[in-house]
Design an enzyme around this catalytic site. Sequence first.
Site, mmCIF file in Angstrom:
data_model
loop_
_atom_site.group_PDB
_atom_site.id
_atom_site.type_symbol
_atom_site.label_atom_id
_atom_site.label_comp_id
_atom_site.label_asym_id
_atom_site.label_seq_id
_atom_site.Cartn_x
_atom_site.Cartn_y
_atom_site.Cartn_z
ATOM 1 N N LYS A 77 0.810 -1.235 0.000
ATOM 2 C CA LYS A 77 0.000 0.000 0.000
ATOM 3 C C LYS A 77 0.839 1.278 0.000
ATOM 4 C CE LYS A 77 -4.124 -1.909 2.243
ATOM 5 N NZ LYS A 77 -5.145 -1.689 3.272
ATOM 6 N N ASP A 113 -10.108 2.883 2.487
ATOM 7 C CA ASP A 113 -10.283 2.170 3.767
ATOM 8 C C ASP A 113 -11.000 3.049 4.806
ATOM 9 O OD1 ASP A 113 -9.223 -0.343 3.173
ATOM 10 O OD2 ASP A 113 -7.175 0.269 3.662
HETATM 11 N N1 LIG Z 1 -12.426 -4.183 7.903
HETATM 12 C C1 LIG Z 1 -11.542 -3.779 7.005
HETATM 13 O O1 LIG Z 1 -11.897 -3.376 5.891
HETATM 14 C C2 LIG Z 1 -10.074 -3.753 7.365
HETATM 15 C C3 LIG Z 1 -9.203 -2.989 6.575
HETATM 16 C C4 LIG Z 1 -7.838 -2.972 6.934
HETATM 17 C C5 LIG Z 1 -7.395 -3.730 8.017
HETATM 18 N N2 LIG Z 1 -8.300 -4.466 8.739
HETATM 19 C C6 LIG Z 1 -7.842 -5.252 9.891
HETATM 20 O O2 LIG Z 1 -7.207 -4.376 10.807
HETATM 21 C C7 LIG Z 1 -6.180 -5.054 11.515
HETATM 22 C C8 LIG Z 1 -4.891 -4.221 11.515
HETATM 23 O O3 LIG Z 1 -4.434 -4.080 10.177
HETATM 24 P P1 LIG Z 1 -3.206 -3.101 9.818
HETATM 25 O O4 LIG Z 1 -3.045 -3.155 8.345
HETATM 26 O O5 LIG Z 1 -3.379 -1.783 10.487
HETATM 27 O O6 LIG Z 1 -1.973 -3.868 10.504
HETATM 28 P P2 LIG Z 1 -0.579 -3.244 11.004
HETATM 29 O O7 LIG Z 1 -0.224 -2.038 10.194
HETATM 30 O O8 LIG Z 1 0.354 -4.382 11.071
HETATM 31 O O9 LIG Z 1 -0.886 -2.726 12.514
HETATM 32 C C9 LIG Z 1 -1.151 -3.653 13.538
HETATM 33 C C10 LIG Z 1 -1.577 -2.908 14.804
HETATM 34 O O10 LIG Z 1 -1.978 -3.898 15.776
HETATM 35 C C11 LIG Z 1 -1.187 -3.726 16.957
HETATM 36 N N3 LIG Z 1 -0.924 -5.037 17.564
HETATM 37 C C12 LIG Z 1 -0.541 -6.174 16.920
HETATM 38 N N4 LIG Z 1 -0.391 -7.173 17.812
HETATM 39 C C13 LIG Z 1 -0.677 -6.649 19.036
HETATM 40 C C14 LIG Z 1 -0.708 -7.190 20.353
HETATM 41 N N5 LIG Z 1 -0.397 -8.465 20.588
HETATM 42 N N6 LIG Z 1 -1.070 -6.373 21.380
HETATM 43 C C15 LIG Z 1 -1.383 -5.078 21.144
HETATM 44 N N7 LIG Z 1 -1.378 -4.512 19.921
HETATM 45 C C16 LIG Z 1 -1.026 -5.293 18.879
HETATM 46 C C17 LIG Z 1 0.099 -3.067 16.498
HETATM 47 O O11 LIG Z 1 0.715 -2.419 17.586
HETATM 48 P P3 LIG Z 1 2.301 -2.079 17.583
HETATM 49 O O12 LIG Z 1 2.435 -0.778 16.832
HETATM 50 O O13 LIG Z 1 2.648 -1.977 19.013
HETATM 51 O O14 LIG Z 1 2.991 -3.223 16.876
HETATM 52 C C18 LIG Z 1 -0.471 -2.082 15.444
HETATM 53 O O15 LIG Z 1 -1.033 -0.954 16.058
HETATM 54 C C19 LIG Z 1 -6.043 -6.432 10.845
HETATM 55 O O16 LIG Z 1 -6.731 -7.379 11.628
HETATM 56 C C20 LIG Z 1 -6.749 -6.255 9.519
HETATM 57 O O17 LIG Z 1 -7.340 -7.444 9.040
HETATM 58 C C21 LIG Z 1 -9.629 -4.478 8.438
#
Ligand SMILES: NC(=O)c1ccc[n+]([C@@H]2O[C@H](COP(=O)([O-])OP(=O)(O)OC[C@H]3O[C@@H](n4cnc5c(N)ncnc54)[C@H](OP(=O)(O)O)[C@@H]3O)[C@@H](O)[C@H]2O)c1
Length: 292
Positions: A77, A113
Amino acid sequence: MPNRFAQCLTGHTGVLGVIGDPIAHSLSPAMHNAALQALDKDYIYVPFAVSPLHVQEAVAGVKALGIKGINVTIPHKVAVIDYLDEVDPVAQLIGAVNTISNQAGRLIGYNTDGYGFLRSLQEEAGRDPEGQKVVLLGAGGAARAVGFQLALSKIQSLVVANRTESRALALAAEIHEQTGCPTVGSGLDSLDSHLSAADILINTTSLGMYPQITTVPPVEIEHLPPTALVCDIVYNPSETLLIQKAADSGRATLPGLGMLAYQGAAALELWLQVKAPIDVMKTALRMQLASQ
Ligand SMILES: NC(=O)c1ccc[n+]([C@@H]2O[C@H](COP(=O)([O-])OP(=O)(O)OC[C@H]3O[C@@H](n4cnc5c(N)ncnc54)[C@H](OP(=O)(O)O)[C@@H]3O)[C@@H](O)[C@H]2O)c1
């Protein structure tokens, strides 16, 4: 097995698709092909597995092959931005593109998004963001999209809370600086003081996502006002443990499938200038999730 497309693909058929790595579990082909069928459009939506080494060639291929539009998913992205002719201002703020539209050979990048979350909030939860106090859990890519979009939608205030506090502070400062929305950052440990005033809590962390479905963000739901709305953008499972706990406490909830459907609908509308069949897209997503 006979080729399912033998009867319907012709030299006129337009191509749409999604690039990512991995891509095999993407729900987008099922969602978009169901929509294209419902709209009776002579298009097909194809998954493309693209390694990070080949992002530039993949984007050049969109132009060379006359592909009408593509979605971009993890991990490309941010990387695709360098190879586009133009980037929409909201995508520029977010710093990531999830949709590319090929407009007469010019590739324009958008991020749908945050818009998808906003539409889901308005249409499914019936909430107007204006004047709302929002607590956002997470500071990753999805948090950026949702946070900037809400900050541009006249919310009263925003708290960004993240496990890695420095990322929360950095994102909060950026959102405040770029949009003027009163925004503070926090670690997850010191989140509690912000909960009692929150109108909307949104989980954008991956906590609770399949296969870790028994994990839940460290939030005391009872410390939220009874009228607070609890949202989780995780869509697999379709009801996370956070959503279940919030519903059990009597609070209104918004699961993540709607955001996924509305971000796809916005992409389809950008590519084909049609009204996307949102109910068809949601049904296709539910069926695809159930079959995985
Ligand atoms: N519904 C939709 O259309 C949609 C669209 C996009 C994403 N999503 C979902 O949103 C989620 C995040 O996606 P992303 O692209 O933002 O991922 P990302 O950029 O990898 O960010 C992950 C986030 O989760 C936190 N995290 C991960 N493991 C953790 C833990 N064990 N304890 C506390 N915090 C934790 C991370 O914190 P740190 O910074 O501390 O690592 C970070 O803030 C995914 O599940 C994805 O499927 C949904």
